[in-house]
Design a protein around this motif. Structure first.
Motif, mmCIF file in Angstrom:
data_model
loop_
_atom_site.group_PDB
_atom_site.id
_atom_site.type_symbol
_atom_site.label_atom_id
_atom_site.label_comp_id
_atom_site.label_asym_id
_atom_site.label_seq_id
_atom_site.Cartn_x
_atom_site.Cartn_y
_atom_site.Cartn_z
ATOM 1 N N ARG A 90 0.903 -1.149 0.000
ATOM 2 C CA ARG A 90 0.000 0.000 0.000
ATOM 3 C C ARG A 90 0.934 1.189 0.000
ATOM 4 O O ARG A 90 1.841 1.266 0.836
ATOM 5 C CB ARG A 90 -0.903 0.009 1.229
ATOM 6 N N GLN A 91 0.772 2.131 -0.929
ATOM 7 C CA GLN A 91 1.765 3.191 -1.076
ATOM 8 C C GLN A 91 1.184 4.451 -1.677
ATOM 9 O O GLN A 91 0.105 4.436 -2.251
ATOM 10 C CB GLN A 91 2.934 2.703 -1.926
ATOM 11 N N PHE A 92 1.945 5.533 -1.516
ATOM 12 C CA PHE A 92 1.676 6.795 -2.192
ATOM 13 C C PHE A 92 3.009 7.481 -2.426
ATOM 14 O O PHE A 92 3.994 7.214 -1.756
ATOM 15 C CB PHE A 92 0.713 7.687 -1.395
ATOM 16 N N THR A 93 3.037 8.370 -3.426
ATOM 17 C CA THR A 93 4.279 9.059 -3.789
ATOM 18 C C THR A 93 4.040 10.561 -3.789
ATOM 19 O O THR A 93 3.037 11.042 -4.317
ATOM 20 C CB THR A 93 4.766 8.612 -5.182
ATOM 21 N N VAL A 94 4.995 11.293 -3.199
ATOM 22 C CA VAL A 94 4.963 12.751 -3.188
ATOM 23 C C VAL A 94 6.220 13.284 -3.871
ATOM 24 O O VAL A 94 7.216 12.576 -4.018
ATOM 25 C CB VAL A 94 4.854 13.322 -1.749
#
Length: 138
Positions: free
Chosen positions: A112-116
């Motif tokens: 589960r991930q997100f990128t900034v």
């Protein structure tokens, strides 16, 4: 040889920065990292800084100032605890100043991930394992 290579305990990515002061401010104010230091401390424009999050600065990034023509953005991944990933995502989303490159979601590869993206275009992907637990859960 096996014992020698098993003694490694940390990796520190090194990113380029167009302005060390702006980078340190962004990571502290927007991403809630801790600035480990700016060097040289007495310079009008520092050429290096260290930022970190996690116990014992486990997630640490070094930034070196580089000439604008030499700048190339970098990428890194930072693992987080099971519930802390979503809490951190919500914290950043509420701030409103963060550019999200990829929204938070469960990926087929088991993260589960997100990128900034930071103020220089460097990308940080924050993730947790979907199965098997995550260090830092406590």
């Amino acid at each position: 040889m096996g014992e020698i290579v098993r003694s490694a305990w940390k990796i520190i990515p090194q990113f380029s920065s167009r302005s060390i002061e702006a980078t340190a401010k962004f990571y502290a104010d927007e991403l809630s990292f801790i600035v480990g230091g700016l060097y040289p401390e007495d310079a009008a424009e520092p050429t290096f800084c260290s930022v970190f999050i996690g116990k014992k600065a486990e997630a640490n990034i070094y930034f070196h100032k580089c000439p604008p023509d030499d700048f190339r953005p970098s990428k890194a991944m930072i693992a987080m605890g099971t519930k802390q990933l979503d809490e951190y995502h919500d914290h950043l989303r509420a701030r409103g100043a963060i550019e999200f490159v990829h929204p938070i979601k469960d990926e087929v590869w088991g993260y589960r991930q997100f990128t900034v993206k930071d103020n220089d275009g460097n990308e940080l992907t924050f993730f947790k394992f979907l199965e098997g637990g995550n260090p830092g859960d406590e």
